[in-house]
Design an enzyme around this catalytic site. Structure first.
Site, PDB file in Angstrom:
ATOM      1  N   SER A  44      -9.030   1.932   3.132  1.00  0.00           N
ATOM      2  CA  SER A  44      -8.110   2.669   2.315  1.00  0.00           C
ATOM      3  C   SER A  44      -7.087   1.778   1.600  1.00  0.00           C
ATOM      4  O   SER A  44      -6.364   2.277   0.748  1.00  0.00           O
ATOM      5  CB  SER A  44      -7.377   3.701   3.165  1.00  0.00           C
ATOM      6  N   LYS A  62       0.855  -1.180   0.000  1.00  0.00           N
ATOM      7  CA  LYS A  62       0.000   0.000   0.000  1.00  0.00           C
ATOM      8  C   LYS A  62       0.898   1.240   0.000  1.00  0.00           C
ATOM      9  O   LYS A  62       1.978   1.223   0.606  1.00  0.00           O
ATOM     10  CB  LYS A  62      -0.837  -0.040   1.278  1.00  0.00           C
ATOM     11  N   SER A  99      -9.476  -0.445   7.222  1.00  0.00           N
ATOM     12  CA  SER A  99      -8.793  -0.185   5.947  1.00  0.00           C
ATOM     13  C   SER A  99      -8.108  -1.393   5.318  1.00  0.00           C
ATOM     14  O   SER A  99      -7.768  -1.362   4.134  1.00  0.00           O
ATOM     15  CB  SER A  99      -7.794   0.954   6.118  1.00  0.00           C
TER      16      SER A  99
END
Lengths: 545, 545
Positions: B206, B131, B230
């Site tokens: 996210s 990420k 997330s």
């Protein structure tokens, strides 16, 4: 009721809780002019030989001798209650006395042992004293605040519950400074707690009542709390052993504190006792109760006997905090001569015992001390002042200085986050040093720049607070006593700051003569077993040198 | 340079990093009107059979087949780079591409294996996607902020370092929403990341870029972060497995984040993958690198295989979040029909497999959701707005709503401490429930009240955020897909709040047809191994029912 009245009422009630039979007759009560009372319990003949014997046993011996019925839990309980009562009359260390409940509990324990043929747990029958932040059902918890008098607890701290589960007997709570955010022990409720080695000196703080009581063997082991030295300083000032465990190792849930909810630097709890073995025994006993099922912040790491054994055996490599070639100096405040000599004694003893001692350069301690101080004072004193306002009592001098109106401004939330980033970064940088110097097993530095200090003269807790910021386990090891003949003031010393000068100026060889001197053994986070083991080696090296 | 120019430059550079040979020819590029692209990599014949085989192996198989020289690390690396390139062209999931560095690293690994006859570590040759909060030397880390473009990292996150140490190959970083404090994945830099099962739906956030990439097998395993769902939401929305580990289990040091320094509710990192076994393999591999020597917040708890085995074997007792007799309902927002059916499927499957399922009354979830939301928005958006101001880019709609000027006021420090007290108390109360219902091995609830949601419609993350507040390990298990035929909207439902009504109104059976449905398996703090094991059992029960 005005605060003075509340205090008068409390003092009267407390005095009455000392049974008449245990009150020291006026004619043999040491006069104020007698500074050392450390030997009084043994020399006064107030205690029976059996009481003296019992109150000097190790924790393990106490449990064994109760289990084998050499002594009953009641006998043990009464011996400690008696000796604690004497200690209190000498140094003013108790704020809560509940001897009756203790004896009742001891009777239950004796009954259990008789009926079941086994002990309740690893602390069966051991009287354990608690700093007045722990909550005990039916007992007040004032934490040095007049306003909190009359707070009778209905719920208990997790530690209290686990102590009961392990078989401990609770009998007293010990005095703390107003707010507990001080390194001496003074409050408006019972006044000042004194150092039994020299009543002109401080017993340290904030677990000062604990250490004074334990030093006089009014307790074999007690529990303090530490957010910046509050276990370690009193242990150091009273010739005792104490451990500041890493956060998450011992249960803190349900303990009262100042600035409750502040989680940037954690307050932790841990034992103060007469020996490393007692610290180990206690931590093992609590971890056997699986505190991680009772306190969400406790980590599921059981007692690791192998780490303890690894620490207490074998030749090790110790780092000694050293700046400009001065062993023991953190680069911020120069230690007094007794401390420098104490450090040298430790170094010599370790080397004689075959260990290796190397220099440990303290990493940005001034920076860390400033950072952690900002955390201690982050709310500008609001929480503490609110507690004082409730009763109208005045702030004691240390509190007025650090938390009085205008002393510090409250910090904004984003500023606090910045501080938390800095703290984490500092922890990472220190970790990198450990990794670089991977051969070093522990690091040693003074607990304070001085031996037990004169009342109201405590000024610098950086030797302790840096360790709190780093969240490292640290064990205090008593080393020696200040000696006016050898610990000569260096009149040529050039202080490096105002603070350094103030601390330097405070030293006077004859005033400090006889004051306990200690060091702390510091390890990596969550390595409590190992660090206690290493401290034991330091103690052994000192004893045999 | 204005923010639009910065973005244009970035988009161009990113597009150029897809090698020409891997660009999907216009004539076979799926049209926007083709909603599902999940099967495209397999059906398009752009990938060789070998590439398809490689990219569908488990993590363990990848390592074994490289170790046994069935495949070279370079082959594996190129297969994943190729498939990731295709995935990106379908769902816009990558924000950093460094295929060349990856191949170089793979060559080194092959050389090492050839010369030394052994692998570098437990992730030898495994391409792992990150990420865009993880820092990789020489690579940008913009975290959805235009202003952060051009931040080429010179230092790496601890996780990055340990991945390299374990032998992993790093090749891409995946897209995140602006600020990462959103549950969908949209930013001004590369725009929106789409759900490969239905590009009209959100990939979640996210860690949305991660999950979209992994769902398309452009990565076998990737690492996300989770402060309130997330990791879990994208896993749930993309039919994947993901774990939110307890704080302190995986290293977070050196990862960029919003509101850095906020420690009231911790952001954690953890893997997203295709199977429970991959999660277990990954966590074990990282813990073998002893992250506690690199990140001061990591706890020294090695991978406990016995807990994992205990979880994955034997008949268990599962609690199912239930309010008013509705299994799956947290009492705040009623789940959509596909989720209620998914929960029922899990219950049926577990019972059929011989496990016991009982009701779990969610404890004050509304209270907890409100509390944790205050934490997320504690600084009134100051930190996020500052980052936006730097470039002048506008806030995306979710950010504007939660963090725009006036949306929330900044909290005072003492108020934050009060919140921290409440959080700790809530954790203690939940712990007491676990103790009371000690027979329950895990607790199951939806990850969200809906399947993968339509773009810009995400409104309630309470099913995930309560678990973050409690700091429990939670594993997302994919269950099924929404079915318009069976998942009929309840037109008689009487919403209990505005929010509940909004979520209820959003459901339309035909719009959601085919959207992934998942649940989360929740255990006690720091019991990651056990919870992964239990989740594996849930997966097995579902597969065989």
């Amino acid at each position: 009721m005005g605060w003075e009245e509340l205090v008068a009422k409390k003092r009267k009630a407390l005095a009455e809780l000392i049974p008449e039979k245990w009150r020291i007759p006026a004619d043999i009560l040491p006069a104020d002019s007698q500074h050392s009372v450390i030997s009084y319990p043994e020399t006064s003949s107030l205690l029976s030989d059996e009481e003296l014997t019992i109150t000097q046993l190790t924790v393990k011996e106490l449990v064994e001798k109760i289990a084998s019925r050499k002594y009953s839990a009641v006998q043990v309980c009464e011996a400690f209650c008696h000796r604690a009562a004497i200690a209190h009359q000498l140094v003013n260390c108790l704020v809560e006395i509940f001897f009756d409940a203790a004896v009742e509990r001891a009777i239950e324990l004796d009954d259990y042992l008789f009926k079941e043929g086994k002990t309740v747990g690893p602390l069966h029958g051991v009287p354990i004293s608690l700093k007045d932040q722990f909550r005990v059902k039916g007992v007040e918890c004032s934490m040095g605040y007049v306003a909190w008098l009359g707070n009778i607890d209905e719920e208990e701290s997790v530690m209290t519950t686990l102590l009961r589960k392990a078989g401990a007997v609770l009998y007293v709570k010990t005095s703390v400074p107003q707010s507990v955010m001080c390194c001496e022990t003074m409050n408006n409720i019972i006044g000042r707690t004194l150092n039994p080695y020299n009543r002109l000196l401080s017993c340290g703080g904030s677990s000062g009542g604990e250490a004074a009581l334990i030093a006089l063997h009014g307790s074999s082991i007690g529990i303090g709390t530490d957010i910046g030295g509050s276990i370690r300083t009193p242990a150091a000032f009273n010739g005792l052993w104490g451990i500041r465990p890493s956060h998450g190792r011992m249960p803190f849930a349900g303990i009262r504190s100042s600035m409750d909810g502040q989680e940037t630097v954690h307050c932790v709890c841990g034992p103060i006792a007469h020996r490393a073995e007692d610290l180990a025994y206690f931590m093992k006993a609590i971890l056997e109760q699986e505190p991680w099922h009772y306190d969400p912040k406790v980590i599921e790491i059981p007692w690791r006997e192998e780490k303890y054994n690894e620490g207490r055996t074998g030749k090790k490599i110790f780092g000694i905090t050293t700046v400009n070639g001065v062993m023991g100096f953190d680069g911020v405040v120069m230690p007094h001569p007794p401390i420098l000599r104490g450090i040298q004694m430790v170094v010599n003893a370790l080397r004689r015992a075959g260990h290796t001692v190397v220099e440990w350069q303290p990493y940005k301690h001034k920076y860390a001390v400033d950072l952690v101080r900002k955390i201690y004072r982050a709310d500008g004193g609001e929480d503490i002042r609110n507690a004082l306002t409730l009763s109208g009592e005045p702030a004691i001098s240390e509190v007025a200085h650090d938390y009085g109106p205008g002393a510090n401004e409250k910090i904004d939330l984003n500023t606090m986050w910045d501080i938390q980033i800095k703290k984490y970064k500092y922890q990472q940088e220190y970790m990198a040093i450990w990794m670089e110097r991977n051969e070093i097993n522990a690091w040693i530095q003074p607990e304070a720049p001085h031996a037990a200090i004169r009342h109201d003269q405590y000024k610098y807790n950086g030797y302790a607070s840096v360790i709190s910021l780093l969240d490292y386990p640290a064990v205090v090891v008593p080393v020696t006593f200040a000696q006016k003949e050898t610990d000569i003031k260096d009149l040529n010393y050039k202080p490096i700051s105002d603070l350094d000068m103030q601390v330097h100026d405070e030293y006077q060889a004859d005033v400090y003569h006889g004051a306990p001197v200690a060091v702390q053994i510091i390890g990596r986070r969550l390595q409590e077993e190992y660090v206690i083991g290493l401290a034991e080696q330091v103690g052994r090296a000192l004893a045999s040198s």
